[in-house]
Design an enzyme around this catalytic site. Structure first.
Site, mmCIF file in Angstrom:
data_model
loop_
_atom_site.group_PDB
_atom_site.id
_atom_site.type_symbol
_atom_site.label_atom_id
_atom_site.label_comp_id
_atom_site.label_asym_id
_atom_site.label_seq_id
_atom_site.Cartn_x
_atom_site.Cartn_y
_atom_site.Cartn_z
ATOM 1 C CE1 TYR A 144 -3.597 2.467 0.679
ATOM 2 C CE2 TYR A 144 -2.646 3.167 2.482
ATOM 3 C CZ TYR A 144 -3.549 3.503 1.655
ATOM 4 O OH TYR A 144 -4.337 4.505 1.826
ATOM 5 C CG ASP A 239 5.814 3.454 0.821
ATOM 6 O OD1 ASP A 239 6.051 4.031 1.851
ATOM 7 O OD2 ASP A 239 4.559 3.299 0.693
ATOM 8 C CE LYS A 267 1.849 4.149 8.301
ATOM 9 N NZ LYS A 267 0.588 4.282 8.725
HETATM 10 C C1 PLP Z 1 3.694 1.831 3.240
HETATM 11 C C2 PLP Z 1 2.717 3.066 3.105
HETATM 12 N N1 PLP Z 1 2.889 4.023 2.283
HETATM 13 C C3 PLP Z 1 1.907 5.034 2.226
HETATM 14 C C4 PLP Z 1 1.088 5.129 3.209
HETATM 15 C C5 PLP Z 1 -0.020 6.203 3.133
HETATM 16 O O1 PLP Z 1 0.136 7.286 4.207
HETATM 17 P P1 PLP Z 1 -0.920 8.102 4.478
HETATM 18 O O2 PLP Z 1 -1.861 7.197 5.211
HETATM 19 O O3 PLP Z 1 -0.075 8.864 5.685
HETATM 20 O O4 PLP Z 1 -1.574 8.820 3.451
HETATM 21 C C6 PLP Z 1 0.680 4.060 4.216
HETATM 22 C C7 PLP Z 1 -0.278 4.206 5.297
HETATM 23 O O5 PLP Z 1 -0.556 3.333 6.017
HETATM 24 C C8 PLP Z 1 1.645 3.099 4.301
HETATM 25 O O6 PLP Z 1 1.569 1.998 5.279
#
Ligand code: PLP
Length: 428
Positions: A144, A239, A267
């Site tokens: 994700y 990511d 985060k």
């Molecule tokens: C690995 C990863 N990338 C991107 C995101 C997206 O972040 P946000 O919820 O702050 O938009 C998340 C959210 O859980 C994530 O776990």
């Protein structure tokens, strides 16, 4: 435990907020029941609107690595708020946090702050496309990267490597540029690259997957990705929204000793305020506006409260190098304890863990990609979740989520949790 007030608040929320929540996983659709409304939180504990105390294993889905209401972060935000909450003009603190982040993370020269992990990944992909002059991207099934259109893609039908939208509103046109690969399957990645020669701008990956439970990269997988990217003029995007400033000061790049071309954060970097960021070498980052041609912007980007929270958090993680060892040891202790009580109670399971990310899958086979993660027994997970909740332990309300361990947990909290799991295991 009683959840009378939470249930009443949820009923009110449903009238004015779609599904009663501002982000779908909070709605408990994966486990049934009604979500719990939080009144306040301190350290490792949540206190809900019915005055139940819950040991928190989600920690706002990762950011609260040092516990809730961590004093240096709270103090920094309060102090800043008194001096104005947003200017839309440069502030010194943006440079301070940028300098610190660049000093902690290997292989990055410049960083741009945004407001969420979604924005970070979306902007990183745009930058990769602009920089390479190519359109297609490879993402992995089950990873994700936020809810930007290019990522809301599922595997296409038959032999096609093209993705198809997995949400109405995402166009076929967008989907055709996202190619889906299987996590931990380098041959699959090579085949996709071969079928789309000179068309792929980047490969984006969670270097430790955390959105299909926790899935570690297989030995050599990330190295092999690095090589195929080098051979094919493809940018490798890590990511690190979950793994950044959690698995090590320098995140997964440091832990696995692999250099990504662009790194995304979220985060932990915001200390619990809305912050995301993406970072790379001078050469790549200077391709961004206002220096370069790739556009990216934000009214609240680099917001002073968010920067103050993030700076306080990173300062603490940077100055106390033993935090990562300590939190990893706590997670290992939990891992051992859960393994023992589930084995004692003959509950079929697999536990995956990397550092302070851990998840329990209710299947005995190895879990290494989306398909193997999806084989877990969801009925068992639901019972496990609700059983733990009634014991005062809050894990993510979905079998596809990682638990995020916080340094605020004591060994008594961990023993309490293991005992709770022992009780619940007898009912599974
Ligand atoms: C690995 C990863 N990338 C991107 C995101 C997206 O972040 P946000 O919820 O702050 O938009 C998340 C959210 O859980 C994530 O776990």
């Amino acid at each position: 435990m009683i959840y009378k007030r939470s249930s009443a608040l949820f009923a009110e929320a449903e009238k004015v907020i779609p599904g009663g929540v501002n982000s779908p996983v909070r709605a408990f659709k994966g486990v049934g029941g009604t979500p719990i409304f939080v009144k306040e939180a301190k350290g490792a504990y949540l206190f809900d609107e019915d005055d139940n105390r819950l040991i928190d294993y989600i920690n706002s889905w990762g950011p609260m690595i040092l516990g809730h209401a961590f004093k240096p972060v709270v103090d920094a935000v309060v102090e800043k708020a008194q001096k104005g909450t947003s200017f839309g003009m440069p502030t010194e603190i943006e440079t301070k946090i940028a300098e610190l982040a660049v000093s902690m993370v290997p292989n990055i020269d410049k960083i741009r702050f945004v407001n969420s992990g979604t924005e970070a990944c979306m902007s990183a992909v745009r930058l990769a496309r602009g920089f390479t002059g190519k359109d297609k991207i490879i993402k992995f099934a089950g990873c994700y990267h936020g809810h930007s259109d290019s990522f809301l893609i599922q595997a296409g039908s038959g032999a096609s490597t093209f993705g198809t939208p997995n949400s109405p509103g995402v166009t076929q046109g967008t989907a055709k540029d996202t190619l889906l690969a299987n996590y931990n399957d380098i041959e699959n990645v090579k085949a996709i690259i071969e079928a789309n020669k000179n068309e792929i701008a980047c490969i984006i990956i969670e270097p430790v997957a955390g959105n299909m439970g926790c899935i570690p990269p297989k030995e050599g997988f990330l190295q092999a990705l690095r090589s195929v990217c080098d051979q094919n003029n493809i940018l490798l995007i890590f990511d690190e929204v979950m793994t950044g400033f959690r698995l090590a000061k320098g995140g997964a790049q440091e832990l696995f000793n692999i250099k990504a071309d662009i790194v995304c954060f979220g985060k932990v970097i915001g200390g619990g305020l809305p912050v995301g960021a993406f970072a790379a070498s001078h050469e790549i980052m200077d391709y961004l506006a206002p220096v370069g041609p790739v556009y990216q912007a934000g009214t609240l980007s680099g917001n002073p409260l968010a920067m103050a929270a993030g700076l306080a958090m990173l300062t603490e993680l940077n100055s106390n190098g033993s935090i990562f060892d300590s939190i990893n040891e706590k997670t290992e202790y939990l891992h051992r304890g859960i393994t023992k009580v589930l084995n004692d109670n003959k509950v079929v399971h697999t536990i995956n863990r990397v550092g302070s990310m851990i998840s329990v899958h209710f299947d005995e086979a190895e879990v290494y990609d989306f398909n193997t993660a999806a084989k877990g027994n969801n009925e068992t997970f639901k019972k496990f979740f609700h059983g733990l909740l009634s014991e005062g332990v809050y894990i993510a309300p979905s079998a596809f989520e990682t638990w995020f361990i916080t340094e605020a947990l004591t060994y008594e909290d961990l023993d309490f949790t293991i005992n709770a799991i022992n009780k619940v295991a007898k009912t599974l």
